[in-house]
Design an enzyme around this catalytic site. Sequence first.
Site, mmCIF file in Angstrom:
data_model
loop_
_atom_site.group_PDB
_atom_site.id
_atom_site.type_symbol
_atom_site.label_atom_id
_atom_site.label_comp_id
_atom_site.label_asym_id
_atom_site.label_seq_id
_atom_site.Cartn_x
_atom_site.Cartn_y
_atom_site.Cartn_z
ATOM 1 N N HIS A 109 42.914 -51.657 -8.963
ATOM 2 C CA HIS A 109 42.407 -51.594 -7.577
ATOM 3 C C HIS A 109 42.767 -52.813 -6.723
ATOM 4 O O HIS A 109 41.949 -53.301 -5.945
ATOM 5 C CB HIS A 109 40.891 -51.400 -7.575
ATOM 6 C CG HIS A 109 40.428 -50.065 -8.079
ATOM 7 N ND1 HIS A 109 41.204 -48.932 -8.027
ATOM 8 C CD2 HIS A 109 39.252 -49.684 -8.648
ATOM 9 C CE1 HIS A 109 40.525 -47.904 -8.534
ATOM 10 N NE2 HIS A 109 39.356 -48.333 -8.915
ATOM 11 N N HIS A 178 36.618 -45.299 -2.651
ATOM 12 C CA HIS A 178 35.973 -45.241 -3.973
ATOM 13 C C HIS A 178 34.470 -44.950 -3.850
ATOM 14 O O HIS A 178 33.650 -45.640 -4.451
ATOM 15 C CB HIS A 178 36.206 -46.561 -4.705
ATOM 16 C CG HIS A 178 36.178 -46.444 -6.195
ATOM 17 N ND1 HIS A 178 35.212 -45.729 -6.866
ATOM 18 C CD2 HIS A 178 37.008 -46.948 -7.142
ATOM 19 C CE1 HIS A 178 35.440 -45.815 -8.166
ATOM 20 N NE2 HIS A 178 36.527 -46.544 -8.364
ATOM 21 N N GLU A 309 38.726 -39.696 -6.340
ATOM 22 C CA GLU A 309 39.550 -40.660 -5.609
ATOM 23 C C GLU A 309 40.947 -40.072 -5.399
ATOM 24 O O GLU A 309 41.750 -40.028 -6.330
ATOM 25 C CB GLU A 309 39.644 -41.971 -6.388
ATOM 26 C CG GLU A 309 38.311 -42.608 -6.722
ATOM 27 C CD GLU A 309 38.433 -43.523 -7.930
ATOM 28 O OE1 GLU A 309 39.140 -44.542 -7.825
ATOM 29 O OE2 GLU A 309 37.836 -43.223 -8.983
#
Length: 344
Positions: A109, A178, A309
């Site tokens: 991420h 997210h 996601e």
Amino acid sequence: MTTVRREAFGRMPPEEGGGEVEKFVLQSDSVRVEILSFGCIIATLETKDRDGQFSDIVLGFDTLEGYTRKHPFFGAVVGRVANRIAKGRFSLDGKEYQLFINNGPNSLHGGAKGFDKVLWSPQLLPNGVRFFRLSPDGEEGYPGDLKVWVTYTLSGRELAINYQAQTSKTTPISLTNHSYFNLAGQGSRDVYDHQISIEADSYLPVDDTKIPTGEVAAVQGTAFDLRQPVELGKHLQKFHLDGFDHNFCLHQGQDRRLVARVFHPPSGRTMEVHTTQPGVQFYTGNNLDGSLKGKGAATYPKHSALCLETQNWPDAVNKAHFPNVLLHPGEEYNHTTWLVFNTA
């Protein structure tokens, strides 16, 4: 008709530059959403049940302090590259790049300080808000000055999230939001009574560090066949699964398509996910452990929420047969995901 208003939410700590964090409230007849200029975070998302009662269906915190401390990316936009890059390494034009390792042996991420941990510049729109930031060349190890715009717009029952980006050097990019959803309302114990379907004929098997092996496997006859709705708790039991944290491979193409649907029978709430992205990471909150105090002093145990996601496939920068994750100078990255809320 959507109303939009802005209000102060808090100040960044002095060591983080002390900037002002704002909250943007988007409201229609059937949906109310609060979005922060810190991390483009969806902090609150209220939708109606079949009796017309609003509940907040995303996990998060009441104060900025919750979001500036370590947490599992609640509601945030993650990037420059969502999901995992194996060993935090990739090669571009003969040059090796090394990213920060923050998830076992891998980079997750965006690294140590990804897009979820920075202040964005907001611009009010008639039915939403657009956030901008410049991610400088070399930030978190990524090449190129990357200009990024994230736009949230609300119309009726539909929340759209659009991502646009331009770069000065070739760079991998994959952006997602997210949010952790529980259609029973945040703070509810689990999502076992949720029914889910995902429009995917294949998924990506992973190694024990959650990096795709490279195989694109058919869902047919496996626990990953979610083309017809399954009740989550029963499905996990039936297949002896600890939970999902996998990429589902969507039908390719730039057009909007319905890719997932979640239904919570007790409340009647439904959520449809439509996107232009090539993949969706289905995650069932396996790493939540009840240690974080969330909104209204709620705790969030394992499986108390699920994430869908929409993004590129994990580790695509290292796998030539995965969808292209590279953005070149002169091109535009442009993807949209739509969340549509209803009752049944």
